[in-house]
Scaffold this motif. Structure first.
Motif, PDB file in Angstrom:
ATOM      1  N   UNK A 171      -4.813  -5.257  20.548  1.00 36.99           N
ATOM      2  CA  UNK A 171      -3.983  -4.167  20.032  1.00 36.99           C
ATOM      3  C   UNK A 171      -2.911  -4.700  19.088  1.00 36.99           C
ATOM      4  N   UNK A 172      -2.312  -5.816  19.423  1.00 36.51           N
ATOM      5  CA  UNK A 172      -1.304  -6.416  18.555  1.00 36.51           C
ATOM      6  C   UNK A 172      -1.916  -6.850  17.231  1.00 36.51           C
ATOM      7  N   UNK A 173      -3.131  -7.347  17.273  1.00 35.71           N
ATOM      8  CA  UNK A 173      -3.812  -7.769  16.057  1.00 35.71           C
ATOM      9  C   UNK A 173      -4.187  -6.578  15.187  1.00 35.71           C
ATOM     10  N   UNK A 174      -4.613  -5.486  15.809  1.00 30.71           N
ATOM     11  CA  UNK A 174      -5.003  -4.297  15.059  1.00 30.71           C
ATOM     12  C   UNK A 174      -3.802  -3.577  14.455  1.00 30.71           C
ATOM     13  N   UNK A 175      -2.685  -3.571  15.156  1.00 31.18           N
ATOM     14  CA  UNK A 175      -1.472  -2.905  14.687  1.00 31.18           C
ATOM     15  C   UNK A 175      -0.516  -3.969  14.153  1.00 31.18           C
ATOM     16  N   UNK A 176      -0.910  -4.573  13.075  1.00 29.44           N
ATOM     17  CA  UNK A 176      -0.217  -5.722  12.513  1.00 29.44           C
ATOM     18  C   UNK A 176       0.213  -5.407  11.071  1.00 29.44           C
ATOM     19  N   UNK A 177       1.105  -4.431  10.890  1.00 24.10           N
ATOM     20  CA  UNK A 177       1.407  -4.009   9.524  1.00 24.10           C
ATOM     21  C   UNK A 177       2.172  -5.047   8.704  1.00 24.10           C
ATOM     22  N   UNK A 178       2.919  -5.916   9.343  1.00 23.20           N
ATOM     23  CA  UNK A 178       3.708  -6.892   8.593  1.00 23.20           C
ATOM     24  C   UNK A 178       3.004  -8.240   8.474  1.00 23.20           C
ATOM     25  N   UNK A 179       1.799  -8.352   8.995  1.00 22.29           N
ATOM     26  CA  UNK A 179       1.030  -9.579   8.863  1.00 22.29           C
ATOM     27  C   UNK A 179       1.570 -10.732   9.689  1.00 22.29           C
ATOM     28  N   UNK A 180       2.118 -10.442  10.849  1.00 21.97           N
ATOM     29  CA  UNK A 180       2.711 -11.487  11.680  1.00 21.97           C
ATOM     30  C   UNK A 180       1.670 -12.461  12.209  1.00 21.97           C
ATOM     31  N   UNK A 181       0.459 -11.983  12.446  1.00 23.06           N
ATOM     32  CA  UNK A 181      -0.570 -12.820  13.050  1.00 23.06           C
ATOM     33  C   UNK A 181      -1.532 -13.392  12.019  1.00 23.06           C
ATOM     34  N   UNK A 182      -1.193 -13.263  10.737  1.00 24.46           N
ATOM     35  CA  UNK A 182      -2.039 -13.788   9.670  1.00 24.46           C
ATOM     36  C   UNK A 182      -1.269 -14.797   8.833  1.00 24.46           C
ATOM     37  N   UNK A 183      -1.926 -15.870   8.467  1.00 21.39           N
ATOM     38  CA  UNK A 183      -1.406 -16.808   7.491  1.00 21.39           C
ATOM     39  C   UNK A 183      -2.179 -16.521   6.215  1.00 21.39           C
ATOM     40  N   UNK A 184      -1.507 -16.013   5.231  1.00 19.22           N
ATOM     41  CA  UNK A 184      -2.203 -15.563   4.027  1.00 19.22           C
ATOM     42  C   UNK A 184      -2.553 -16.729   3.116  1.00 19.22           C
ATOM     43  N   UNK A 185      -3.752 -16.676   2.589  1.00 18.20           N
ATOM     44  CA  UNK A 185      -4.227 -17.684   1.644  1.00 18.20           C
ATOM     45  C   UNK A 185      -3.770 -17.321   0.237  1.00 18.20           C
ATOM     46  N   UNK A 186      -3.886 -16.048  -0.083  1.00 15.59           N
ATOM     47  CA  UNK A 186      -3.489 -15.610  -1.426  1.00 15.59           C
ATOM     48  C   UNK A 186      -2.503 -14.450  -1.308  1.00 15.59           C
ATOM     49  N   UNK A 187      -2.715 -13.415  -2.038  1.00 14.16           N
ATOM     50  CA  UNK A 187      -1.815 -12.279  -2.138  1.00 14.16           C
ATOM     51  C   UNK A 187      -1.534 -11.658  -0.763  1.00 14.16           C
ATOM     52  N   UNK A 188      -0.268 -11.597  -0.304  1.00 17.11           N
ATOM     53  CA  UNK A 188       0.047 -11.017   1.002  1.00 17.11           C
ATOM     54  C   UNK A 188      -0.283  -9.538   1.113  1.00 17.11           C
ATOM     55  N   UNK A 189      -0.371  -8.837  -0.007  1.00 14.01           N
ATOM     56  CA  UNK A 189      -0.685  -7.408   0.071  1.00 14.01           C
ATOM     57  C   UNK A 189      -2.162  -7.164   0.335  1.00 14.01           C
ATOM     58  N   UNK A 190      -2.992  -8.149   0.106  1.00 13.99           N
ATOM     59  CA  UNK A 190      -4.430  -8.005   0.350  1.00 13.99           C
ATOM     60  C   UNK A 190      -4.765  -8.608   1.699  1.00 13.99           C
TER      61      UNK A 190
END
Length: 90
Positions: free
Chosen positions: A29-48
């Motif tokens: 549930x935390x992963x699915x409701x992750x609007x601010x990208x807390x559980x992701x390390x972005x490779x490129x554009x944070x908006x994508x």
């Protein structure tokens, strides 16, 4: 004495399985409701959100915190239920 050990093993095993199920669901549930990208390390554009690799540190924090709380609650509940059940058998 051996019967008492077996009862505690059953209680602990049941609590571990219940706690694992609750914790996995809450991490999902935390992963699915992750609007601010807390559980992701972005490779490129944070908006994508397409280019996202998992950041397991915070996600494991969610899992472990829910596991500890749900384990204590389920073990307490199972123990109290067993004690009440044994009082009516007498």
């Amino acid at each position: 004495m051996e019967e008492n050990k077996m009862r505690w093993r059953v209680k602990l095993t049941t609590s571990v399985f219940l706690s694992t199920a609750v914790s996995l669901y809450m991490a999902y549930a935390a992963l699915q409701h992750n609007p601010m990208g807390e559980y992701c390390t972005y490779i490129s554009d944070p908006s994508a959100n397409a280019n996202c690799t998992m950041n397991l540190g915070p996600l494991m924090g969610v899992f472990i915190s829910w596991f500890v709380v749900s384990f204590l609650i389920s073990l307490s509940g199972i123990t109290i239920f067993g004690w009440i059940k044994s009082q009516f058998r007498k």
